[in-house]
Scaffold this active site. Sequence first.
Site, PDB file in Angstrom:
ATOM      1  N   HIS A 252       2.360   2.025  -2.969  1.00 27.62           N
ATOM      2  CA  HIS A 252       1.316   3.004  -3.839  1.00 27.62           C
ATOM      3  C   HIS A 252       1.573   4.423  -3.703  1.00 27.62           C
ATOM      4  O   HIS A 252       0.986   5.340  -3.850  1.00 27.62           O
ATOM      5  CB  HIS A 252      -0.053   2.908  -3.003  1.00 27.62           C
ATOM      6  CG  HIS A 252      -0.566   1.415  -3.398  1.00 27.62           C
ATOM      7  ND1 HIS A 252      -1.859   1.042  -2.920  1.00 27.62           N
ATOM      8  CD2 HIS A 252      -0.228   0.506  -4.025  1.00 27.62           C
ATOM      9  CE1 HIS A 252      -2.148  -0.187  -3.200  1.00 27.62           C
ATOM     10  NE2 HIS A 252      -1.085  -0.591  -3.768  1.00 27.62           N
TER      11      HIS A 252
ATOM     12  N   ASP B  15       0.848  -1.070   0.050  1.00 29.82           N
ATOM     13  CA  ASP B  15      -0.016  -0.175   0.039  1.00 29.82           C
ATOM     14  C   ASP B  15       0.887   1.129   0.097  1.00 29.82           C
ATOM     15  O   ASP B  15       1.962   1.020  -0.291  1.00 29.82           O
ATOM     16  CB  ASP B  15      -0.962  -0.250   1.292  1.00 29.82           C
ATOM     17  CG  ASP B  15      -2.260   0.901   1.102  1.00 29.82           C
ATOM     18  OD1 ASP B  15      -2.310   1.725   0.340  1.00 29.82           O
ATOM     19  OD2 ASP B  15      -3.139   0.193   1.396  1.00 29.82           O
TER      20      ASP B  15
END
Length: 389
Positions: free
Chosen positions: A244, A221
């Site tokens: 991310h 993430d």
Amino acid sequence: MRVLIITCVFIFGFFSPCLCQRLNLVTTNNNIFNVMEYGARGDGKTDDSNAFLSAWKSTCAAEGSATLVIPANQIFLVTNLLFNGACKATSIHIQLQGKIVAPPKEAWKDASYWISMQYINGLTIDGTNSGAIDGYGSTWWPCESCSRPTALSFHSCNDLSVNNLSITNSPGAHISINGCNGATFSNVIVNSPSTSPNTDGFDISASNNILIEDSTIQAGDDCIAINGGSSYINVTRVACGPGHGISIGSLGKGSSYETVEEVHVKNCSFTDTTNGARIKTFPGGSGYARKITFEQIQLTNVKNAIIIDQHYGTIVEAVSAVQVSDVTYYGFYGTAVGDLAVNLDCMNCFNIVLDQIYIVPSQPKSQLQIVCKNFHGTIFSTIPRVSCN
Ligand SMILES: *[C@@H]1O[C@H](CO)[C@@H](O)[C@H](O)[C@H]1NC(C)=O
Ligand SMILES: *[C@@H]1O[C@H](CO)[C@@H](O)[C@H](O)[C@H]1NC(C)=O
Ligand SMILES: *[C@@H]1O[C@H](CO)[C@@H](O)[C@H](O)[C@H]1NC(C)=O
């Protein structure tokens, strides 16, 4: 013993500087607390949580500066480790030389937290050379809907310093920083697979004066998420990817008022990330994200290298949005994959500056796309050409 020492000092103190030094050593040793002396086994099988907690209790209650030693060449299985302050010790040093591991998911009774430190001032965690934390995340990741513990949480910790530490395979986020003022993370390695769900590297919220430097973050993430109530956050020489990207927000969820300001990301790299420099806000929120700089950024195979997403999680329009202003993107170099290299999807943006942007496709012949909506700012030199008017 004490009487004897005092007598010795009294008698020999004048004549023997050597003796005085030895006595100093004795006093210092009294403030070193080794988990092995509190019953830890370090065999990777026995639950050492209680030994850690007893050693912590003594460390926290010591006078002056105190050191908690977690020795090298041992593996410590622990669950639910809460290191609670406030401490009597004025500064605390945790020497993490061994490895701390979590049990598999099935063995957890209360998975609301794993290693949590709170209300501590002047804490240093030093994992020099061998210190590592492994959360056995692979037993958790298949259950995406499970509430999965953060590996290492700091709450209300002021003047915190974390160095030379490796954290891998967290069930949830790796490191969370909440309600802290003044924290430096140097040479931290975060490592989990790109497919591990919601395994943010760092989650920062309601904190000020935080520096993350010289670190490597591979996660499933956000490498770093900077959430509401945070200001003066610097990220320098951090290698992010896979992951991310480095994100401000998301902000304004559920029509909330949230603020982030003075975030400076400098000399960082993004490699195989699904976003690079990202600001995300929910429609309907209020507050601001302002005074933000991303500069000297190296890109390799990055999707959405520069992205302001003010329709985060939804496409619905709303009457309000968190205001995004005074944001500078300066010196982005490298390669992008996917369509949108620059995505400026604004609802409420002012004084956004792009300069010295040089992004080319990873694959020859593919074309990079630009999106601009409701953009207010200045665009200087960019490749691909960004024209928002
Ligand atoms: C990290 O460890 C190295 C030695 O491996 C040491 O030189 C350096 O000072 C440490 N960094 C910090 C911030 O303690
Ligand atoms: C954070 O970055 C800003 C801007 O680059 C700089 O002025 C400030 O000194 C930095 N602070 C720390 C603690 O690194
Ligand atoms: C950026 O950081 C790298 C190390 O990560 C260093 O070698 C390089 O000199 C830095 N670049 C600038 C312009 O400061």
